[in-house]
Design a protein around this motif. Structure first.
Motif, PDB file in Angstrom:
ATOM      1  N   GLY A   1       0.567  -1.419  -0.291  1.00 44.47           N
ATOM      2  CA  GLY A   1      -0.280  -0.209   0.152  1.00 44.47           C
ATOM      3  C   GLY A   1       0.683   1.702  -0.295  1.00 44.47           C
ATOM      4  O   GLY A   1       2.126   1.395  -0.274  1.00 44.47           O
ATOM      5  N   HIS A   2      -0.059   2.095   0.634  1.00 46.13           N
ATOM      6  CA  HIS A   2       1.204   3.344   0.725  1.00 46.13           C
ATOM      7  C   HIS A   2       0.138   4.413   0.890  1.00 46.13           C
ATOM      8  O   HIS A   2      -0.879   4.732   1.311  1.00 46.13           O
ATOM      9  CB  HIS A   2       0.819   3.940  -1.248  1.00 46.13           C
ATOM     10  N   LEU A   3       0.180   6.030   0.749  1.00 48.34           N
ATOM     11  CA  LEU A   3       0.529   6.742   2.088  1.00 48.34           C
ATOM     12  C   LEU A   3      -1.399   7.631   0.642  1.00 48.34           C
ATOM     13  O   LEU A   3      -1.117   7.422  -0.207  1.00 48.34           O
ATOM     14  CB  LEU A   3       1.321   7.952   1.831  1.00 48.34           C
TER      15      LEU A   3
ATOM     16  N   VAL B   1      -2.593   5.183   5.362  1.00 51.15           N
ATOM     17  CA  VAL B   1      -2.358   4.069   4.595  1.00 51.15           C
ATOM     18  C   VAL B   1      -3.344   3.001   3.981  1.00 51.15           C
ATOM     19  O   VAL B   1      -4.680   2.981   4.321  1.00 51.15           O
ATOM     20  CB  VAL B   1      -1.367   3.340   4.956  1.00 51.15           C
ATOM     21  N   THR B   2      -3.046   2.730   3.094  1.00 44.17           N
ATOM     22  CA  THR B   2      -3.896   1.607   2.702  1.00 44.17           C
ATOM     23  C   THR B   2      -3.033   0.915   2.977  1.00 44.17           C
ATOM     24  O   THR B   2      -2.307   0.379   2.492  1.00 44.17           O
ATOM     25  CB  THR B   2      -3.895   1.754   0.882  1.00 44.17           C
ATOM     26  N   ILE B   3      -3.963  -0.781   2.788  1.00 44.36           N
ATOM     27  CA  ILE B   3      -3.226  -2.179   2.567  1.00 44.36           C
ATOM     28  C   ILE B   3      -4.132  -2.988   1.696  1.00 44.36           C
ATOM     29  O   ILE B   3      -5.853  -2.974   1.737  1.00 44.36           O
ATOM     30  CB  ILE B   3      -4.024  -2.677   4.571  1.00 44.36           C
ATOM     31  N   GLU B   4      -3.219  -2.964   0.521  1.00 49.38           N
ATOM     32  CA  GLU B   4      -3.853  -3.376  -0.246  1.00 49.38           C
ATOM     33  C   GLU B   4      -2.963  -5.130  -0.804  1.00 49.38           C
ATOM     34  O   GLU B   4      -2.382  -5.060  -2.206  1.00 49.38           O
ATOM     35  CB  GLU B   4      -3.777  -2.379  -1.337  1.00 49.38           C
ATOM     36  N   PRO B   5      -2.926  -5.947  -0.258  1.00 52.31           N
ATOM     37  CA  PRO B   5      -2.462  -7.468  -0.934  1.00 52.31           C
ATOM     38  C   PRO B   5      -3.444  -7.536  -2.421  1.00 52.31           C
ATOM     39  O   PRO B   5      -4.356  -7.483  -2.277  1.00 52.31           O
ATOM     40  CB  PRO B   5      -1.922  -8.192   0.177  1.00 52.31           C
TER      41      PRO B   5
ATOM     42  N   ILE C   1      -7.694  -6.803  -2.510  1.00 53.37           N
ATOM     43  CA  ILE C   1      -8.656  -6.271  -0.990  1.00 53.37           C
ATOM     44  C   ILE C   1      -7.951  -5.779  -0.860  1.00 53.37           C
ATOM     45  O   ILE C   1      -6.805  -5.424   0.033  1.00 53.37           O
ATOM     46  CB  ILE C   1      -9.179  -7.502  -0.445  1.00 53.37           C
ATOM     47  N   GLU C   2      -9.087  -4.127  -1.475  1.00 54.34           N
ATOM     48  CA  GLU C   2      -7.433  -2.729  -0.484  1.00 54.34           C
ATOM     49  C   GLU C   2      -8.409  -1.762   0.375  1.00 54.34           C
ATOM     50  O   GLU C   2      -9.975  -1.750  -0.137  1.00 54.34           O
ATOM     51  CB  GLU C   2      -7.761  -1.707  -1.963  1.00 54.34           C
ATOM     52  N   ASP C   3      -8.333  -1.613   2.052  1.00 55.46           N
ATOM     53  CA  ASP C   3      -8.906  -0.966   2.704  1.00 55.46           C
ATOM     54  C   ASP C   3      -8.606   0.769   2.701  1.00 55.46           C
ATOM     55  O   ASP C   3      -6.815   0.579   2.820  1.00 55.46           O
ATOM     56  CB  ASP C   3      -9.083  -1.580   3.951  1.00 55.46           C
TER      57      ASP C   3
HETATM   58 MN    MN Z   1      -3.760   2.046  -3.331  1.00 54.83          MN
END
Ligand code: MN
Ligand code: GLY
Ligand code: MN
Length: 457
Positions: free
Chosen positions: A337-339, A383-387, A425-427
């Protein structure tokens, strides 16, 4: 808190980090094919952070916490085509500017040293250089007062204030509704294309008076990581990967991905891999709190993915060894993920200066090179969490890569999962004082709940 009060606090915080005056340009719309037909206008995020409104062709001067707004009043000709607009003084009042002057007067405020950042559109960048009578390089080459400004802005924008968080929450709420609508729209029947689902999702965003924060990805070819084509028919056995996020009127973003079955029911192979990605997603969220290194969340996701793929018989070996050798990156080639903030990849216009803590730089490793954030988490960060799991032909069909990993992959077993091209899956996750809050939690992630959301159509 009013917008003007929030902006005042931001200006005062900037003044604590920097004693040089600052000039920031909003920018202007770029022409598509002739000057009157433009691409949609979106101001520079650094301008928006301190000015708070979508003002085209405006400039702000900041010194010791004081704000001066420069912009020209709309001409009668402009009013003919675009309708009435607020006056310069009205706008200045809204954003708490002490003075409001025509653009012509800006030249009297240029006394070096004055710090600025280059805007994205080239016409405005040329005006910046002309007015300051010096070159204004891209962020990576910034020096002197511009570098000091950039570093101060990074410090401010890394943690979000209540006004920013209220905006991000709004964007998240609308994005959640867009995804629910997209899932339900999938059940409308045969003959749908990706474009139908995209339209269903984006109409929710547009109807709220918002824009998309980035080009939507709505595809049955989730293995193309930034797929911006929407022409494929939805096949009965396909998964749809939808990465769609709204941006509020003042530019604050959200960024959500869900993956769901066109038929409304995951096949057993799709469900197996979905559960592996979800386990990585959930573990990262469980672990996210202040002080935790974001890179370690990425490595946690890699480890859980590797473990899950070993359990399914796709990877062969010990998860620790597989991650050390980057075997997970065959199927998860990007960062976790990212900021997130005013930009979907917040402050990526500054290269890695925001994403990477001082003294850190990108790894050369196949499994780490695309990590966009390498800092300890701190309260107020979003931040995002997106594995994800992808079967990218460019990776899996590459001779050299296959040779390197041949003993670690059971290719026959992998072939049994051909109905999974891409799952993500991204939150969006706010780091709080003691843990984290998932701002997009109202959108289900559990496979059964995702199936129910599709069935609701
Ligand atoms: Mn993203
Ligand atoms: N929407 C682009 C990304 O997830 O990074
Ligand atoms: Mn995304």
């Amino acid at each position: 808190m009013t917008l003007a009060a929030a902006l005042k606090t931001r200006r005062q915080n900037l003044a604590k980090h920097l004693d040089t005056p600052v000039i920031l340009w909003a920018g202007q719309a770029s022409p598509r094919n002739f000057p009157a037909n433009t691409y949609p206008f979106r101001p520079s995020s650094h301008f928006l952070y301190f000015a708070g409104l979508t003002l085209e062709n405006a400039v702000i001067h900041l010194a010791d916490g004081h704000l001066t707004l420069f912009m020209d009043e709309a001409t009668p000709a402009a009013a003919l085509w675009h309708g009435p607009s607020p006056t310069r003084s009205e706008l200045a009042h809204q954003i708490g500017a002490g003075k409001a002057l025509p653009l012509e007067d800006l030249k009297h405020f240029v006394r070096e040293p004055v710090a600025t950042l280059r805007v994205q559109d080239s016409a405005t960048a040329a005006q910046q250089e002309q007015l300051l009578n010096r070159s204004i390089p891209m962020a990576k080459q910034c020096q002197g007062q511009d570098l000091a400004l950039l570093q101060a802005i990074v410090q401010l924008r890394l943690g979000h204030d209540p006004q920013a968080l209220a905006e991000i929450r709004q964007a998240a709420r609308v994005s959640v509704n867009a995804h629910k609508t997209g899932m339900a729209a999938t059940a409308m029947g045969k003959g749908l294309t990706e474009a139908h689902i995209r339209a269903a999702m984006e109409q929710v965003i547009v109807a709220e008076g918002m824009n998309c924060a980035y080009n939507s990805i709505v595809t049955v070819h989730g293995e193309v990581l930034h797929n911006n084509h929407y022409h494929h028919l939805l096949g009965e056995n396909d998964l749809i990967l939808a990465d769609v996020g709204a941006e509020t009127e003042t530019g604050w973003a959200s960024d959500i991905t869900r993956t769901w079955p066109v038929s409304g029911t995951f096949s057993s192979t799709q469900r197996d891999l979905y559960e592996v990605v979800l386990a990585a997603h959930d573990a990262c969220i469980e672990a996210a709190k202040p002080g935790v290194e974001y890179k370690n969340l990425h490595l946690l996701a890699c480890h859980i993915l590797a473990e899950g793929l070993v359990d399914l018989g796709i990877l062969v070996g010990q998860p620790e060894d597989l991650v050390e050798q980057d075997a997970h990156a065959l199927f998860f080639p990007h960062g976790v993920g990212h900021l997130l903030g005013l930009d979907v990849h917040d402050m990526e216009d500054l290269g890695d200066l925001a994403g990477y803590a001082p003294g850190r730089s990108r790894s050369e490793r196949f499994g780490l090179g695309f990590l966009r954030l390498d800092r300890p988490l701190q309260p107020g960060m979003v931040v995002t969490i997106e594995p994800g799991f992808y079967q990218v032909p460019g990776i899996l069909a590459d001779r050299e890569t296959c040779d390197r990993y041949t003993s670690m992959v059971n290719w026959d077993r992998l072939a049994q999962f051909a109905d999974v091209r891409g799952i993500r899956i991204e939150d969006d996750v706010l780091i709080t004082d003691h843990g984290c809050e998932v701002l997009t939690a109202a959108l289900p992630t559990q496979a059964n709940e995702v199936e129910s959301a599709v069935a609701q159509g």
